[in-house]
Design a protein around this motif. Structure first.
Motif, PDB file in Angstrom:
ATOM      1  N   ARG A  72       5.603   0.151  -8.167  1.00  0.00           N
ATOM      2  CA  ARG A  72       5.254   1.187  -9.040  1.00  0.00           C
ATOM      3  C   ARG A  72       3.832   1.475  -9.015  1.00  0.00           C
ATOM      4  O   ARG A  72       3.622   2.963  -9.048  1.00  0.00           O
ATOM      5  CB  ARG A  72       5.236   0.254 -10.558  1.00  0.00           C
ATOM      6  CG  ARG A  72       6.696   0.224 -11.269  1.00  0.00           C
ATOM      7  CD  ARG A  72       6.957  -0.700 -12.360  1.00  0.00           C
ATOM      8  NE  ARG A  72       5.912  -0.222 -13.471  1.00  0.00           N
ATOM      9  CZ  ARG A  72       5.762  -0.849 -14.699  1.00  0.00           C
ATOM     10  NH1 ARG A  72       6.522  -2.059 -14.882  1.00  0.00           N
ATOM     11  NH2 ARG A  72       5.004  -0.059 -15.550  1.00  0.00           N
ATOM     12  N   GLY A  73       3.093   0.526  -8.748  1.00  0.00           N
ATOM     13  CA  GLY A  73       1.704   1.061  -8.276  1.00  0.00           C
ATOM     14  C   GLY A  73       1.612   1.901  -7.033  1.00  0.00           C
ATOM     15  O   GLY A  73       0.798   2.987  -6.750  1.00  0.00           O
ATOM     16  N   LEU A  74       2.362   1.757  -5.964  1.00  0.00           N
ATOM     17  CA  LEU A  74       2.123   2.376  -4.653  1.00  0.00           C
ATOM     18  C   LEU A  74       2.940   3.583  -5.036  1.00  0.00           C
ATOM     19  O   LEU A  74       2.317   4.724  -4.370  1.00  0.00           O
ATOM     20  CB  LEU A  74       2.921   1.739  -3.601  1.00  0.00           C
ATOM     21  CG  LEU A  74       2.026   0.389  -3.226  1.00  0.00           C
ATOM     22  CD1 LEU A  74       3.106  -0.456  -2.194  1.00  0.00           C
ATOM     23  CD2 LEU A  74       0.742   0.937  -2.377  1.00  0.00           C
ATOM     24  N   ALA A  75       4.116   3.714  -5.746  1.00  0.00           N
ATOM     25  CA  ALA A  75       4.624   4.920  -5.928  1.00  0.00           C
ATOM     26  C   ALA A  75       3.758   5.911  -6.738  1.00  0.00           C
ATOM     27  O   ALA A  75       3.651   7.144  -6.597  1.00  0.00           O
ATOM     28  CB  ALA A  75       6.109   4.774  -6.667  1.00  0.00           C
ATOM     29  N   GLY A  76       2.910   5.294  -7.725  1.00  0.00           N
ATOM     30  CA  GLY A  76       1.941   6.174  -8.506  1.00  0.00           C
ATOM     31  C   GLY A  76       0.923   6.682  -7.551  1.00  0.00           C
ATOM     32  O   GLY A  76       0.298   7.663  -7.991  1.00  0.00           O
ATOM     33  N   GLU A  77       0.377   6.231  -6.564  1.00  0.00           N
ATOM     34  CA  GLU A  77      -0.239   6.747  -5.582  1.00  0.00           C
ATOM     35  C   GLU A  77       0.579   7.674  -4.580  1.00  0.00           C
ATOM     36  O   GLU A  77      -0.198   8.409  -3.642  1.00  0.00           O
ATOM     37  CB  GLU A  77      -0.886   5.665  -4.548  1.00  0.00           C
ATOM     38  CG  GLU A  77      -1.631   4.660  -5.282  1.00  0.00           C
ATOM     39  CD  GLU A  77      -3.034   5.318  -5.614  1.00  0.00           C
ATOM     40  OE1 GLU A  77      -3.355   6.153  -5.039  1.00  0.00           O
ATOM     41  OE2 GLU A  77      -3.463   4.821  -7.051  1.00  0.00           O
ATOM     42  N   GLY A  78       1.673   8.083  -4.944  1.00  0.00           N
ATOM     43  CA  GLY A  78       2.402   9.076  -3.947  1.00  0.00           C
ATOM     44  C   GLY A  78       3.162   8.691  -2.780  1.00  0.00           C
ATOM     45  O   GLY A  78       3.763   9.516  -2.135  1.00  0.00           O
ATOM     46  N   TRP A  79       3.377   7.691  -2.763  1.00  0.00           N
ATOM     47  CA  TRP A  79       4.244   6.728  -1.818  1.00  0.00           C
ATOM     48  C   TRP A  79       5.573   6.464  -1.985  1.00  0.00           C
ATOM     49  O   TRP A  79       5.907   6.156  -3.140  1.00  0.00           O
ATOM     50  CB  TRP A  79       3.704   5.455  -1.165  1.00  0.00           C
ATOM     51  CG  TRP A  79       2.284   5.876  -0.474  1.00  0.00           C
ATOM     52  CD1 TRP A  79       1.626   6.884   0.060  1.00  0.00           C
ATOM     53  CD2 TRP A  79       1.262   4.674  -0.049  1.00  0.00           C
ATOM     54  NE1 TRP A  79       0.436   6.671   0.521  1.00  0.00           N
ATOM     55  CE2 TRP A  79       0.056   5.449   0.589  1.00  0.00           C
ATOM     56  CE3 TRP A  79       1.319   3.388  -0.135  1.00  0.00           C
ATOM     57  CZ2 TRP A  79      -0.938   4.650   0.940  1.00  0.00           C
ATOM     58  CZ3 TRP A  79      -0.078   2.847   0.111  1.00  0.00           C
ATOM     59  CH2 TRP A  79      -1.026   3.456   0.707  1.00  0.00           C
ATOM     60  N   PHE A 137      -5.026  -4.939  -6.735  1.00  0.00           N
ATOM     61  CA  PHE A 137      -4.258  -3.958  -6.323  1.00  0.00           C
ATOM     62  C   PHE A 137      -5.263  -3.132  -5.710  1.00  0.00           C
ATOM     63  O   PHE A 137      -4.840  -2.135  -4.635  1.00  0.00           O
ATOM     64  CB  PHE A 137      -3.534  -3.266  -7.527  1.00  0.00           C
ATOM     65  CG  PHE A 137      -2.703  -2.107  -7.112  1.00  0.00           C
ATOM     66  CD1 PHE A 137      -1.550  -2.161  -6.249  1.00  0.00           C
ATOM     67  CD2 PHE A 137      -3.356  -0.764  -7.386  1.00  0.00           C
ATOM     68  CE1 PHE A 137      -0.789  -1.278  -5.693  1.00  0.00           C
ATOM     69  CE2 PHE A 137      -2.413   0.491  -6.605  1.00  0.00           C
ATOM     70  CZ  PHE A 137      -1.278   0.254  -6.006  1.00  0.00           C
ATOM     71  N   VAL A 138      -6.450  -2.681  -6.029  1.00  0.00           N
ATOM     72  CA  VAL A 138      -7.444  -1.820  -5.429  1.00  0.00           C
ATOM     73  C   VAL A 138      -7.718  -2.261  -4.116  1.00  0.00           C
ATOM     74  O   VAL A 138      -7.707  -1.628  -3.035  1.00  0.00           O
ATOM     75  CB  VAL A 138      -8.794  -1.725  -6.321  1.00  0.00           C
ATOM     76  CG1 VAL A 138      -9.833  -0.971  -5.321  1.00  0.00           C
ATOM     77  CG2 VAL A 138      -8.341  -1.308  -7.655  1.00  0.00           C
ATOM     78  N   THR A 139      -8.047  -3.663  -3.816  1.00  0.00           N
ATOM     79  CA  THR A 139      -8.064  -4.058  -2.683  1.00  0.00           C
ATOM     80  C   THR A 139      -6.877  -4.003  -1.681  1.00  0.00           C
ATOM     81  O   THR A 139      -6.961  -3.731  -0.580  1.00  0.00           O
ATOM     82  CB  THR A 139      -8.440  -5.770  -2.603  1.00  0.00           C
ATOM     83  OG1 THR A 139      -9.558  -5.916  -3.354  1.00  0.00           O
ATOM     84  CG2 THR A 139      -8.579  -6.494  -1.345  1.00  0.00           C
ATOM     85  N   LEU A 140      -5.696  -4.651  -2.122  1.00  0.00           N
ATOM     86  CA  LEU A 140      -4.382  -4.153  -1.293  1.00  0.00           C
ATOM     87  C   LEU A 140      -4.057  -2.800  -1.000  1.00  0.00           C
ATOM     88  O   LEU A 140      -3.987  -2.432   0.159  1.00  0.00           O
ATOM     89  CB  LEU A 140      -3.229  -4.686  -2.025  1.00  0.00           C
ATOM     90  CG  LEU A 140      -1.738  -4.820  -1.496  1.00  0.00           C
ATOM     91  CD1 LEU A 140      -1.093  -5.768  -1.594  1.00  0.00           C
ATOM     92  CD2 LEU A 140      -1.322  -3.252  -1.736  1.00  0.00           C
ATOM     93  N   LEU A 141      -4.505  -1.897  -1.909  1.00  0.00           N
ATOM     94  CA  LEU A 141      -4.554  -0.432  -1.479  1.00  0.00           C
ATOM     95  C   LEU A 141      -5.268  -0.119  -0.417  1.00  0.00           C
ATOM     96  O   LEU A 141      -4.919   0.708   0.467  1.00  0.00           O
ATOM     97  CB  LEU A 141      -4.523   0.498  -2.780  1.00  0.00           C
ATOM     98  CG  LEU A 141      -4.155   1.743  -2.833  1.00  0.00           C
ATOM     99  CD1 LEU A 141      -2.716   2.002  -2.461  1.00  0.00           C
ATOM    100  CD2 LEU A 141      -4.547   2.573  -4.098  1.00  0.00           C
ATOM    101  N   ALA A 142      -6.472  -0.502  -0.463  1.00  0.00           N
ATOM    102  CA  ALA A 142      -7.760  -0.074   0.560  1.00  0.00           C
ATOM    103  C   ALA A 142      -7.210  -0.676   1.849  1.00  0.00           C
ATOM    104  O   ALA A 142      -7.308  -0.032   2.967  1.00  0.00           O
ATOM    105  CB  ALA A 142      -8.883  -0.769   0.055  1.00  0.00           C
ATOM    106  N   ARG A 143      -6.775  -2.058   1.855  1.00  0.00           N
ATOM    107  CA  ARG A 143      -6.396  -2.573   3.061  1.00  0.00           C
ATOM    108  C   ARG A 143      -5.193  -1.785   3.795  1.00  0.00           C
ATOM    109  O   ARG A 143      -5.149  -1.636   5.076  1.00  0.00           O
ATOM    110  CB  ARG A 143      -5.966  -4.180   2.861  1.00  0.00           C
ATOM    111  CG  ARG A 143      -6.908  -4.844   2.602  1.00  0.00           C
ATOM    112  CD  ARG A 143      -7.648  -5.347   3.809  1.00  0.00           C
ATOM    113  NE  ARG A 143      -8.610  -6.670   3.290  1.00  0.00           N
ATOM    114  CZ  ARG A 143      -8.384  -7.734   3.513  1.00  0.00           C
ATOM    115  NH1 ARG A 143      -7.295  -8.586   3.593  1.00  0.00           N
ATOM    116  NH2 ARG A 143      -9.405  -8.600   3.211  1.00  0.00           N
TER     117      ARG A 143
END
Length: 217
Positions: A7-14, A94-100
């Protein structure tokens, strides 16, 4: 957790696909050209290390970000040895995972053969073996990591900072010139005994592992 990440990644448009066991992960990754793979170590059927190893053996080089509850350096080393690109320990933000993940995707998917060959120098990241021609060369763990990074960038100039970022962890706060110590040690082991000069100093920038090393005078 898988659903929260989806859900978090989909929310970022992926666009995100989720599978819940190792064999399914291998099968799905073989069917679709993914831009990146977030891989949990503790998967049923085949753990994350096994999944990553099989993907690399199959020539699938999508960047892999490993997730695990383990926090020992040997667990991290195992993940990197089988071909993972980065490693995040639970719990994580989640912010850290997203940045990585974004950083991995910016690097793209360079072809990374299981055994790296630069001229007659052979570097095997999984087995942690090094040879010059047919002669084995004994290296310390850190020396091997520096050489592996240079070999992956064979023929390209890399800075001391780049080497530090890839070989040392982000807690390292020592002198950047520690890289010189390890480069000197590598030269004594992979060059001098064989009359070679393969690790070149690029003045003011860093180092380059030459694909066709010069003979030492």
């Amino acid at each position: 957790m898988a659903e929260l990440l989806r859900r978090g990644l989909a929310g970022e448009g992926w666009a995100v696909d989720v599978v819940h066991d190792g064999p399914s992960a291998v099968e799905r990754a073989g069917e679709s050209p993914y831009d990146a793979i977030v891989l949990d170590v503790m998967l049923p059927g085949l753990n994350g290390y096994g999944v990553c190893g099989r993907l690399r053996e199959a020539g699938i080089w999508a960047p892999v970000l490993m997730l695990t509850a383990m926090d020992g350096e040997y667990d991290e080393a195992e993940g990197l040895d089988v071909g993972a690109d980065d490693y995040v320990t639970k719990p994580f933000s989640f912010v850290t995972l997203l940045a990585r993940l974004r950083a991995l995707m910016r690097r793209g998917q360079p072809q990374r053969p299981a055994v790296l060959r630069v001229g007659d120098l052979e570097v095997d990241p999984a087995a942690r073996h090094c040879r010059r021609g047919t002669v084995p060369v004994a290296l310390t763990a850190r020396e091997f990591s520096v050489l592996e990074y240079l070999a992956r960038r064979g023929g390209q100039t890399v800075t001391k900072t780049e080497i530090l970022e890839h070989v040392w962890d982000d807690r390292f706060d020592g002198d950047v010139n520690v890289v010189e110590v390890y480069v000197s040690a590598l030269r004594r082991k992979i060059d001098t005994p064989f009359g070679r000069r393969s690790i070149r100093t690029v003045r003011g920038i860093g180092y380059r592992l030459d694909v066709a090393p010069h003979s030492a005078c």
